[in-house]
Write an enzyme that holds these catalytic residues in place. Structure first.
Site, mmCIF file in Angstrom:
data_model
loop_
_atom_site.group_PDB
_atom_site.id
_atom_site.type_symbol
_atom_site.label_atom_id
_atom_site.label_comp_id
_atom_site.label_asym_id
_atom_site.label_seq_id
_atom_site.Cartn_x
_atom_site.Cartn_y
_atom_site.Cartn_z
ATOM 1 N N ARG A 238 0.846 -1.190 0.000
ATOM 2 C CA ARG A 238 0.000 0.000 0.000
ATOM 3 C C ARG A 238 0.878 1.236 0.000
ATOM 4 O O ARG A 238 1.875 1.308 0.730
ATOM 5 C CB ARG A 238 -0.927 0.021 1.229
ATOM 6 C CG ARG A 238 -2.040 -1.017 1.188
ATOM 7 C CD ARG A 238 -3.081 -0.679 0.126
ATOM 8 N NE ARG A 238 -4.191 -1.618 0.106
ATOM 9 C CZ ARG A 238 -4.271 -2.686 -0.680
ATOM 10 N NH1 ARG A 238 -3.265 -2.954 -1.503
ATOM 11 N NH2 ARG A 238 -5.329 -3.480 -0.653
ATOM 12 N N GLU A 267 -4.012 7.255 -5.949
ATOM 13 C CA GLU A 267 -4.029 6.564 -7.241
ATOM 14 C C GLU A 267 -5.320 6.849 -7.986
ATOM 15 O O GLU A 267 -6.397 6.683 -7.400
ATOM 16 C CB GLU A 267 -3.865 5.056 -7.016
ATOM 17 C CG GLU A 267 -2.532 4.693 -6.386
ATOM 18 C CD GLU A 267 -2.445 3.233 -5.964
ATOM 19 O OE1 GLU A 267 -1.329 2.749 -5.723
ATOM 20 O OE2 GLU A 267 -3.516 2.572 -5.859
ATOM 21 N N HIS A 286 0.128 0.017 -10.196
ATOM 22 C CA HIS A 286 -0.711 -0.848 -9.366
ATOM 23 C C HIS A 286 -1.217 -2.048 -10.165
ATOM 24 O O HIS A 286 -2.432 -2.306 -10.258
ATOM 25 C CB HIS A 286 -1.885 -0.067 -8.775
ATOM 26 C CG HIS A 286 -2.419 -0.689 -7.518
ATOM 27 N ND1 HIS A 286 -2.898 0.049 -6.465
ATOM 28 C CD2 HIS A 286 -2.557 -1.993 -7.145
ATOM 29 C CE1 HIS A 286 -3.308 -0.766 -5.498
ATOM 30 N NE2 HIS A 286 -3.107 -2.022 -5.899
#
Length: 319
Positions: A238, A267, A286
């Protein structure tokens, strides 16, 4: 098994057309929305649903209170912080997630990042594309030094399924494995150490712990100062685990030799995120979780969650 109505509020990232949602027809009618934004849109689309599937769409208290038909939320992910769990409990809404579907995919990505840094594959490939090898007087074009993984110390923070998988791969490369975790599951070939020991001894530090009040910003100016000079930082967990400005400064000063990140604090990131412009910082968007077989497992487990709920025994329930 009785029939119901299902709505997927943000299908695109979890399944951008690779697999069919048609298995949901077994459970009744369903509606797929690629993305849903804003409270009004979410409420309108989910108004008739007994079951809602979400990935990153947040179901706040206000939203949950205004969906009287909703009885079950199946999250297309492992983390369930997008749901107001207190409200879900108050309303008797069952919430389930998908654990451990991406373990192999994330572990593989860790080493894709690490090998890209240590072997400089991107730089060497770019040099060939630019014609540097064609112009070389030697058979081998040598630029950045290539560092072997064997003998390096891999420090792992968190020893859940992903941490264990990363440890196994690191050992296969001949790395020494150090682990910092609240749960100690002793295994041959690795050592559980304290946080200061992990920072001081790790050549590569890889994060695999959840984001919580305790872990938020755990990689900060203080912890970076304790790290082995020239270490590599990898984060596929994270973004909030890092003080991003402090990490960027450590890269600027050479305290860290490199960083490889698949997650950032916001994000999609803002253009002024300091890590997007820091030296020797490799960032992927990601995608560590997103291997094709991982996506297939994500859907299959989600369908099983729904089937179990309709049969009166919801698997992977988190409340």
């Amino acid at each position: 098994m009785r029939k119901t109505h299902i709505v997927i509020l943000d299908a695109h990232v979890a399944n951008p057309g690779y697999y069919s949602w048609e298995p949901l027809a077994e459970f009744g009618s369903y509606k797929v929305w690629e993305r849903s934004e804003g409270e009004a849109e979410i409420l309108s689309r989910a108004a008739e649903a007994e079951i809602v599937l979400v990935n990153k769409v947040c179901l706040s208290r206000e939203i949950l209170m205004n969906l009287p038909r909703l009885r079950m939320v199946s999250i297309l992910a492992t983390g369930y912080n997008v749901i107001d769990m207190q409200t879900a409990n108050e309303l008797g809404i069952q919430v389930c997630n998908v654990p451990n579907y991406s373990t192999s995919s994330v572990a593989q990505h860790v080493f894709a990042l690490l090998l890209a840094l240590k072997n400089h594959t991107c730089s060497y490939t770019q040099a060939v594309e630019q014609g540097d090898w064609c112009r070389s007087p030697d058979f081998a074009l040598l630029r950045e030094p290539i560092e072997e993984l064997e003998g390096l110390r891999m420090g792992i923070v968190g020893y859940g399924a992903i941490g264990r998988s990363v440890a196994k791969i690191a050992a296969a490369f001949g790395m020494q494995v150090l682990v910092y975790s609240r749960s100690k599951k002793e295994q041959p070939g690795l050592s559980f150490v304290s946080w200061p020991e992990l920072l001081a001894q790790s050549d590569v530090l890889s994060l695999h712990c959840p984001l919580s009040e305790e872990t938020a910003g755990m990689i900060n100016a203080e912890s970076l100062a304790q790290m082995k000079k020239g270490a590599v930082l990898i984060n596929t967990a994270r973004g909030g685990l890092l003080d991003e400005a402090a990490v960027a400064a450590a890269l600027q000063r050479g305290v860290l030799s490199a960083a490889a990140l698949d997650v950032l604090s916001v994000e999609p990131p803002r253009a002024d995120n300091p890590l997007l412009h820091a030296p020797n910082c490799l960032v992927t968007p990601h995608v560590a979780w997103a291997g094709m077989r991982a996506r297939r497992r994500l859907l299959d487990i989600s369908f099983a969650n729904i089937r179990g709920y309709l049969q009166g025994n919801t698997p992977n329930r988190v409340n």
